[in-house]
Design an enzyme around this catalytic site. Structure first.
Site, PDB file in Angstrom:
ATOM      1  N   GLN A 177       0.821  -1.227   0.000  1.00 49.15           N
ATOM      2  CA  GLN A 177       0.000   0.000   0.000  1.00 49.15           C
ATOM      3  C   GLN A 177       0.847   1.265   0.000  1.00 49.15           C
ATOM      4  O   GLN A 177       0.363   2.328  -0.403  1.00 49.15           O
ATOM      5  CB  GLN A 177      -0.931   0.021   1.219  1.00 49.15           C
ATOM      6  CG  GLN A 177      -1.987  -1.058   1.225  1.00 49.15           C
ATOM      7  CD  GLN A 177      -3.074  -0.845   0.176  1.00 49.15           C
ATOM      8  OE1 GLN A 177      -3.269   0.250  -0.347  1.00 49.15           O
ATOM      9  NE2 GLN A 177      -3.780  -1.907  -0.145  1.00 49.15           N
TER      10      GLN A 177
ATOM     11  N   HIS B  31      -0.922  -4.239  -8.828  1.00 48.92           N
ATOM     12  CA  HIS B  31      -2.316  -3.794  -9.011  1.00 48.92           C
ATOM     13  C   HIS B  31      -2.785  -2.795  -7.963  1.00 48.92           C
ATOM     14  O   HIS B  31      -3.947  -2.378  -7.982  1.00 48.92           O
ATOM     15  CB  HIS B  31      -3.264  -4.996  -9.092  1.00 48.92           C
ATOM     16  CG  HIS B  31      -3.549  -5.702  -7.803  1.00 48.92           C
ATOM     17  ND1 HIS B  31      -4.735  -5.556  -7.137  1.00 48.92           N
ATOM     18  CD2 HIS B  31      -2.809  -6.555  -7.065  1.00 48.92           C
ATOM     19  CE1 HIS B  31      -4.720  -6.315  -6.045  1.00 48.92           C
ATOM     20  NE2 HIS B  31      -3.552  -6.920  -5.985  1.00 48.92           N
TER      21      HIS B  31
ATOM     22  N   THR C 184       7.875 -18.848 -16.314  1.00 46.53           N
ATOM     23  CA  THR C 184       8.014 -17.928 -17.440  1.00 46.53           C
ATOM     24  C   THR C 184       7.534 -16.535 -17.062  1.00 46.53           C
ATOM     25  O   THR C 184       6.499 -16.388 -16.414  1.00 46.53           O
ATOM     26  CB  THR C 184       7.228 -18.459 -18.656  1.00 46.53           C
ATOM     27  OG1 THR C 184       7.739 -19.743 -18.977  1.00 46.53           O
ATOM     28  CG2 THR C 184       7.357 -17.538 -19.854  1.00 46.53           C
TER      29      THR C 184
ATOM     30  N   CYS D  40     -19.755  -9.160   6.821  1.00 41.96           N
ATOM     31  CA  CYS D  40     -20.525  -9.402   5.601  1.00 41.96           C
ATOM     32  C   CYS D  40     -19.720  -9.228   4.321  1.00 41.96           C
ATOM     33  O   CYS D  40     -20.025  -9.818   3.297  1.00 41.96           O
ATOM     34  CB  CYS D  40     -21.722  -8.462   5.560  1.00 41.96           C
ATOM     35  SG  CYS D  40     -21.266  -6.713   5.524  1.00 41.96           S
TER      36      CYS D  40
HETATM   37  C1  PLP Z   1      -3.091  -6.147  -1.693  1.00 38.55           C
HETATM   38  C2  PLP Z   1      -2.130  -6.401  -0.598  1.00 38.55           C
HETATM   39  C3  PLP Z   1      -1.376  -7.572  -0.547  1.00 38.55           C
HETATM   40  C4  PLP Z   1      -1.554  -8.694  -1.538  1.00 38.55           C
HETATM   41  O1  PLP Z   1      -1.163  -8.332  -2.809  1.00 38.55           O
HETATM   42  P1  PLP Z   1      -1.543  -9.281  -4.050  1.00 38.55           P
HETATM   43  O2  PLP Z   1      -0.664  -8.774  -5.145  1.00 38.55           O
HETATM   44  O3  PLP Z   1      -2.977  -9.044  -4.288  1.00 38.55           O
HETATM   45  O4  PLP Z   1      -1.239 -10.658  -3.650  1.00 38.55           O
HETATM   46  C5  PLP Z   1      -0.473  -7.731   0.477  1.00 38.55           C
HETATM   47  N1  PLP Z   1      -0.314  -6.781   1.405  1.00 38.55           N
HETATM   48  C6  PLP Z   1      -1.024  -5.638   1.400  1.00 38.55           C
HETATM   49  C7  PLP Z   1      -0.778  -4.617   2.441  1.00 38.55           C
HETATM   50  C8  PLP Z   1      -1.954  -5.414   0.399  1.00 38.55           C
HETATM   51  O5  PLP Z   1      -2.660  -4.279   0.401  1.00 38.55           O
END
Ligand code: PLP
Length: 385
Positions: free
Chosen positions: A181, A203, A242, A329
């Protein structure tokens, strides 16, 4: 302005169009396998990977050779934690982590515990911060790793990583930090922070899903990790499989964009976040802010609206606005948020929690709309109660 509004940028971010643009040719034209270095298709793909490696390294002030590409931050966390303990070759090692870590960190540590190692999960205060004295006291002769995230994905709290690294190194252990983050949102210099291992997720910074990176400090004393994926020996034996060439190219471009935009973007996003909170607070002074009031990610707002179940808000906004909640939820595990529990938030307030993640593509108009609609729905639900 178009509906629905996306305000869940901690869960994932859309790809930046500029990221898409640089990725595109790597699906169709430069589709080679970087391991096939003997022909031009492979060589082109290989060169693109090295450009991306430089871009990712530059964002966190690392050297390109210190970056290993992985499939996600979950994998990076697994590789760092399990890989380090496994490579140490000894049983009965000890790992220290915190209650508010991502599941991929906590589960990696629990897995090691099942293998005969030990873990300490440090508690956090009401803001989500670990007490540095408690960290100091947790070390044992067998402690070889501390894993503490820089910025929390739910409450946005930013930890004093440099101070933790200093304590960790004094005790002869290594520090891993989940930067999923924090990267691209706040300035990071891995050398100044003193982290030894750090995880990155593409992402979360406007690149595609399914790509990540692990920073592994290269200066002495050197760090040895056991690969968790065995095979063709890519990434200096550290991560076989790969290469996801378009994804890695996208991560590189995203890192470069973050580096360019960070300062202005953080200011703009923080202003939007404050606008959102102030609007909510004006209409409802009882609103509870979860997480640290100042030491937090610019785009993060986590609040509880006392007496208003978040499930009702999320249902009302299903087609209109994407936000999330720490209530049971909404989570995959149908457990209330372990982060909100760890900061000692009462059950009722967890049930009423809402997380807004403001990102690059959000506008002021959207924020004003979101605040207005939240207020309307809150009043409607209140009347029904
Ligand atoms: C999203 C996130 C992950 C996991 O990342 P992915 O690429 O989705 O496996 C790990 N740690 C934190 C703090 C995240 O916000």
């Amino acid at each position: 302005m178009q509906l629905p509004i996306y305000l869940d940028n901690h869960a994932t971010t859309p790809c930046d169009p500029q990221v898409m643009e640089v990725m595109q040719p790597f699906f169709t034209k430069f589709f080679g396998n970087p391991s096939s270095r003997h022909h031009v298709f492979g060589a082109q793909a290989g060169e693109a990977i090295e450009v991306a490696r430089e871009q990712v390294a530059s964002l966190i002030v690392a050297a390109p050779k210190e970056i290993v590409f992985t499939g996600c931050a979950t994998e990076s966390n697994n590789l760092a934690i399990r890989g380090l303990i496994e490579a140490s070759g000894k049983s009965h090692r000890h790992v220290i982590t915190a209650a508010t870590e991502h599941h991929s960190v906590l589960e990696s540590c629990k897995h090691l515990e099942r293998l005969g190692h030990q873990m300490t999960v440090l508690p956090v205060d009401r803001y989500g911060l670990v007490d540095l004295q408690k960290l100091q006291d947790a070390f044992r002769p067998e402690t070889i790793l501390v894993s503490i995230m820089m910025a929390n994905n739910e409450i946005g709290t930013i930890a004093p990583i440099a101070e933790m690294a200093a304590i960790t190194h004094e005790r002869g252990a290594l520090l891993h930090s989940d930067l999923a983050q924090a990267t691209g949102k706040i300035p990071i210099d891995v050398k100044k922070l003193g982290v030894d291992l750090a995880s990155i997720a593409a992402h979360k910074i406007y690149a595609p899903k399914g790509v990540g990176a692990l920073y592994i400090r290269s200066s002495v004393p050197s760090i040895r990790l056991s690969a968790q994926m065995l095979g063709g020996g890519q990434e200096r034996q550290m991560r076989s499989g790969t290469y996801n060439v378009p994804g890695i190219v996208g991560l590189g471009k995203a890192a470069q964009l973050c580096q360019e935009l960070m300062k202005d973007e953080a200011t703009r996003i923080e202003r939007l976040r404050n606008l959102l909170f102030n609007s909510i607070n004006e209409a409802l002074p009882e609103v509870v802010l979860n997480g640290h009031p100042t030491q937090r990610l610019p785009g993060n707002l986590n609040i509880s609206l006392p007496g208003i179940e978040s499930e009702k808000i999320l249902t009302a906004f299903r087609k209109e606005m994407a936000i999330s909640s720490g209530a049971a939820c909404t989570s995959a595990s149908s457990e209330p948020s372990h982060v909100l529990r760890a900061i000692g938030l009462q059950k009722e307030l967890i049930h009423c929690s809402l997380r807004f993640g403001i990102g690059r593509f959000n506008t002021e108009e959207e924020i004003i709309y979101a605040a207005k609609r939240l207020n309307e729905e809150r009043q409607r639900i209140w009347k029904q109660n």
